[in-house]
Write a protein that holds these residues in place. Structure first.
Motif, PDB file in Angstrom:
ATOM      1  N   VAL A 181      -3.789 -54.969   5.493  1.00 33.67           N
ATOM      2  CA  VAL A 181      -5.196 -55.296   5.234  1.00 33.67           C
ATOM      3  C   VAL A 181      -6.065 -54.694   6.340  1.00 33.67           C
ATOM      4  O   VAL A 181      -5.671 -54.657   7.511  1.00 33.67           O
ATOM      5  CB  VAL A 181      -5.382 -56.826   5.121  1.00 33.67           C
ATOM      6  N   HIS A 182      -7.256 -54.202   5.958  1.00 33.93           N
ATOM      7  CA  HIS A 182      -8.138 -53.584   6.947  1.00 33.93           C
ATOM      8  C   HIS A 182      -9.573 -53.626   6.425  1.00 33.93           C
ATOM      9  O   HIS A 182      -9.805 -53.824   5.240  1.00 33.93           O
ATOM     10  CB  HIS A 182      -7.727 -52.130   7.210  1.00 33.93           C
ATOM     11  N   PRO A 195      -5.118 -62.280   2.823  1.00 32.44           N
ATOM     12  CA  PRO A 195      -5.575 -61.561   4.026  1.00 32.44           C
ATOM     13  C   PRO A 195      -6.922 -60.877   3.816  1.00 32.44           C
ATOM     14  O   PRO A 195      -7.767 -60.866   4.722  1.00 32.44           O
ATOM     15  CB  PRO A 195      -4.441 -60.551   4.254  1.00 32.44           C
ATOM     16  N   ALA A 196      -7.179 -60.346   2.619  1.00 35.44           N
ATOM     17  CA  ALA A 196      -8.475 -59.706   2.356  1.00 35.44           C
ATOM     18  C   ALA A 196      -9.600 -60.740   2.383  1.00 35.44           C
ATOM     19  O   ALA A 196     -10.657 -60.509   2.977  1.00 35.44           O
ATOM     20  CB  ALA A 196      -8.447 -58.978   1.015  1.00 35.44           C
ATOM     21  N   ASP A 242      -8.481 -60.204  14.823  1.00 33.30           N
ATOM     22  CA  ASP A 242      -7.362 -60.075  15.769  1.00 33.30           C
ATOM     23  C   ASP A 242      -6.038 -60.514  15.167  1.00 33.30           C
ATOM     24  O   ASP A 242      -4.980 -60.269  15.745  1.00 33.30           O
ATOM     25  CB  ASP A 242      -7.630 -60.941  17.017  1.00 33.30           C
ATOM     26  N   PHE A 243      -6.104 -61.215  14.026  1.00 31.98           N
ATOM     27  CA  PHE A 243      -4.887 -61.848  13.484  1.00 31.98           C
ATOM     28  C   PHE A 243      -3.967 -60.854  12.781  1.00 31.98           C
ATOM     29  O   PHE A 243      -2.758 -60.862  12.970  1.00 31.98           O
ATOM     30  CB  PHE A 243      -5.281 -62.973  12.517  1.00 31.98           C
ATOM     31  N   PHE A 244      -4.571 -59.997  11.938  1.00 28.07           N
ATOM     32  CA  PHE A 244      -3.756 -59.094  11.104  1.00 28.07           C
ATOM     33  C   PHE A 244      -3.451 -57.819  11.886  1.00 28.07           C
ATOM     34  O   PHE A 244      -4.353 -57.123  12.328  1.00 28.07           O
ATOM     35  CB  PHE A 244      -4.506 -58.759   9.809  1.00 28.07           C
ATOM     36  N   GLN A 245      -2.156 -57.510  12.038  1.00 25.41           N
ATOM     37  CA  GLN A 245      -1.775 -56.402  12.920  1.00 25.41           C
ATOM     38  C   GLN A 245      -0.854 -55.398  12.251  1.00 25.41           C
ATOM     39  O   GLN A 245      -0.019 -54.791  12.903  1.00 25.41           O
ATOM     40  CB  GLN A 245      -1.148 -56.973  14.200  1.00 25.41           C
ATOM     41  N   VAL A 279     -16.302 -55.896   4.449  1.00 20.74           N
ATOM     42  CA  VAL A 279     -15.489 -55.426   3.326  1.00 20.74           C
ATOM     43  C   VAL A 279     -14.044 -55.343   3.795  1.00 20.74           C
ATOM     44  O   VAL A 279     -13.745 -54.642   4.768  1.00 20.74           O
ATOM     45  CB  VAL A 279     -15.960 -54.027   2.852  1.00 20.74           C
ATOM     46  N   ALA A 280     -13.154 -56.053   3.132  1.00 23.25           N
ATOM     47  CA  ALA A 280     -11.734 -56.003   3.507  1.00 23.25           C
ATOM     48  C   ALA A 280     -10.924 -55.530   2.307  1.00 23.25           C
ATOM     49  O   ALA A 280     -11.152 -55.954   1.177  1.00 23.25           O
ATOM     50  CB  ALA A 280     -11.257 -57.370   3.985  1.00 23.25           C
ATOM     51  N   VAL A 281      -9.967 -54.661   2.607  1.00 19.97           N
ATOM     52  CA  VAL A 281      -9.186 -53.998   1.566  1.00 19.97           C
ATOM     53  C   VAL A 281      -7.714 -54.366   1.727  1.00 19.97           C
ATOM     54  O   VAL A 281      -7.152 -54.268   2.824  1.00 19.97           O
ATOM     55  CB  VAL A 281      -9.341 -52.466   1.689  1.00 19.97           C
ATOM     56  N   THR A 282      -7.087 -54.794   0.634  1.00 20.35           N
ATOM     57  CA  THR A 282      -5.649 -55.061   0.656  1.00 20.35           C
ATOM     58  C   THR A 282      -4.960 -54.170  -0.373  1.00 20.35           C
ATOM     59  O   THR A 282      -5.602 -53.609  -1.264  1.00 20.35           O
ATOM     60  CB  THR A 282      -5.359 -56.551   0.371  1.00 20.35           C
ATOM     61  N   GLY A 283      -3.666 -54.002  -0.204  1.00 21.09           N
ATOM     62  CA  GLY A 283      -2.866 -53.261  -1.183  1.00 21.09           C
ATOM     63  C   GLY A 283      -2.856 -51.764  -0.976  1.00 21.09           C
ATOM     64  O   GLY A 283      -1.972 -51.076  -1.474  1.00 21.09           O
ATOM     65  N   ALA A 284      -3.839 -51.249  -0.247  1.00 25.28           N
ATOM     66  CA  ALA A 284      -4.050 -49.802  -0.235  1.00 25.28           C
ATOM     67  C   ALA A 284      -3.383 -49.083   0.931  1.00 25.28           C
ATOM     68  O   ALA A 284      -2.954 -47.944   0.800  1.00 25.28           O
ATOM     69  CB  ALA A 284      -5.543 -49.499  -0.231  1.00 25.28           C
TER      70      ALA A 284
END
Lengths: 261, 161
Positions: free
Chosen positions: A205-206, A119-120, A140-143, A195-200
């Motif tokens: 993911v955002h 996702p990131a 728009d995909f990750f919600q 910049v995309a962040v996962t895990g946090a």
């Protein structure tokens, strides 16, 4: 595991038809779903395996020059591909070699685990997720946690990437699960940095938009030196408190920028 | 469901439920108990086999998904006359095992690694073993064994990063 049927369609349309049954569920590589079923956390009446859908496997370019990765393409296959080195390097460090030989990009995206790598990579790359019905922008995909824009019976069929000028992914692993405690994917395009962040985050993911603005004017680790990641929506658990995750987001972003050059 | 596959070079047909795992097919129906079931949560790698040449955890794959595939288990690694493969022989020579429970998975992982990377560095060996857990050896002798099987120097083997 509860009892279920397995259907192995050969085409997307057959898969969609099989998924019309509301108790049916799509099966990618199964590296998350099978353990979930063993834990009896789900009880689908049927699994619709996508592993034989040839039109969903493989990597190519479309007529706009975008890199197209079939949703049933394994992490190992993406890791071997040389088209988008930062994405391949990320895929090469998901799970372990056996997981990478089964797990798929489409399965990872549809699951949207808040600590998953793909996702990131997809969000930072501003990729387009193609389904059997439509095209969905990554924004728009990750919600949220395990939530996506996918509707019932809708399956990811392909993911399209415009390859950035420079990109890198940095993962700080949770030592037991080997998932990302924090992972940051940085992608620099002609019109700006993402910049995309996962895990946090508790929201999954955002994007870290403050860092994007700073890096778009100056693509160096120093450009984000004065920024602070607000910890109020970050995950706090036995592995890391929110303040530590906040710190890691900044450190991993800086490392990714440095490595991307 | 009826499936047909090749296991260690032999054609096999089997009737399996949808929920049957590949590891259960191998151990319970085909009586190939060399493949071990350790954690059953796809962490430990003891159940590793090769599916069409690729290392896969057989506890995380449905048996029906192996329909038409070529499977190699630890029983298929030695030569038909029983002589050990280079990886197996090196595990014996360099004491790459203690209790032996993880060993089938380790040998399958090492064999897959050397097929795609015949001369790995020590770091590459350790990286490849990320999905194989051993609770006895501390991995050093396993790494030595794999380095030896690849025809490379086995000493000194440095500590993990």
């Amino acid at each position: 595991m509860y009892e279920f049927d397995v259907i192995r369609p050969a085409t997307i349309s057959e898969a969609v038809e099989a998924l019309a049954d509301e108790d049916a569920q799509a099966l990618g590589g199964g590296q998350t779903l099978i353990p979930t079923l063993k834990a009896r956390l789900a009880s689908p009446s049927a699994l619709v395996s996508l592993s034989k859908v040839a039109e969903m496997i493989g990597i190519c370019y479309d007529d706009q020059g975008r890199l197209c990765i079939g949703a049933a393409t394994t992490h190992a296959a993406v890791a071997r591909d040389t088209s988008y080195p930062a994405l391949s390097a990320m895929a090469a460090h998901i799970g372990d070699p056996a997981v990478r030989n089964r797990g798929t990009i489409g399965g990872s995206l549809a699951n949207n685990d808040p600590a998953a790598c793909y996702p990131a990579g997809v969000l930072a790359s501003n990729a387009t997720i193609t389904t059997n019905k439509r095209e969905i922008a990554a924004d728009d995909f990750f919600q949220g946690l395990f939530e996506t824009a996918l509707e019932e019976g809708e399956i990811v069929t392909e993911v399209k990437f415009t390859i950035p000028q420079a990109a890198n992914y940095q993962k700080f692993i949770q030592p037991a699960s080997r998932f990302a405690l924090v992972g940051v994917f940085v992608a620099k395009f002609a019109d700006g940095v993402r910049v995309a962040v996962t895990g946090a985050s508790e929201e999954g993911v955002h994007r870290w938009t403050a860092a994007e603005e700073a890096l778009s004017s100056e693509f160096t680790p120093e450009a984000i030196a004065d920024l602070t990641v607000l910890s109020d929506t970050l995950i706090s658990d036995a592995h890391a408190i929110a303040d530590y995750r906040s710190h890691l987001v900044k450190v991993m972003t800086g490392r990714a920028v440095k490595a991307a050059g | 469901m009826d499936i047909s596959l090749t296991v260690n070079g032999h054609k096999v047909t089997a009737e399996v439920e949808g929920r049957k795992l590949l590891v259960s097919l191998l151990r319970e129906q085909l009586k190939l108990t060399g493949t071990h079931q350790g954690c059953d949560t796809s962490q430990c790698g003891a159940c590793m086999v090769h599916v069409d040449g690729l290392a896969v955890k057989s506890c995380a794959m449905l048996a029906v998904e192996a329909d038409g595939a070529e499977i190699t288990t630890i029983e298929g690694i030695a030569a038909p006359d029983g002589s050990l493969s280079p990886v197996q022989a090196a595990f014996q020579e360099y004491h790459g095992l203690q209790c032996g429970f993880c060993t089938p998975g380790m040998v399958m992982a090492a064999t897959a690694l050397l097929a795609e990377n015949p001369k790995p560095t020590e770091a590459e060996v350790r990286d490849y073993l990320e999905g194989n857990i051993c609770r006895c050896t501390g991995y050093h002798n396993i790494v030595k064994s794999i380095m030896a099987a690849s025809g490379q120097s086995v000493a000194p083997v440095a500590a993990a990063e």
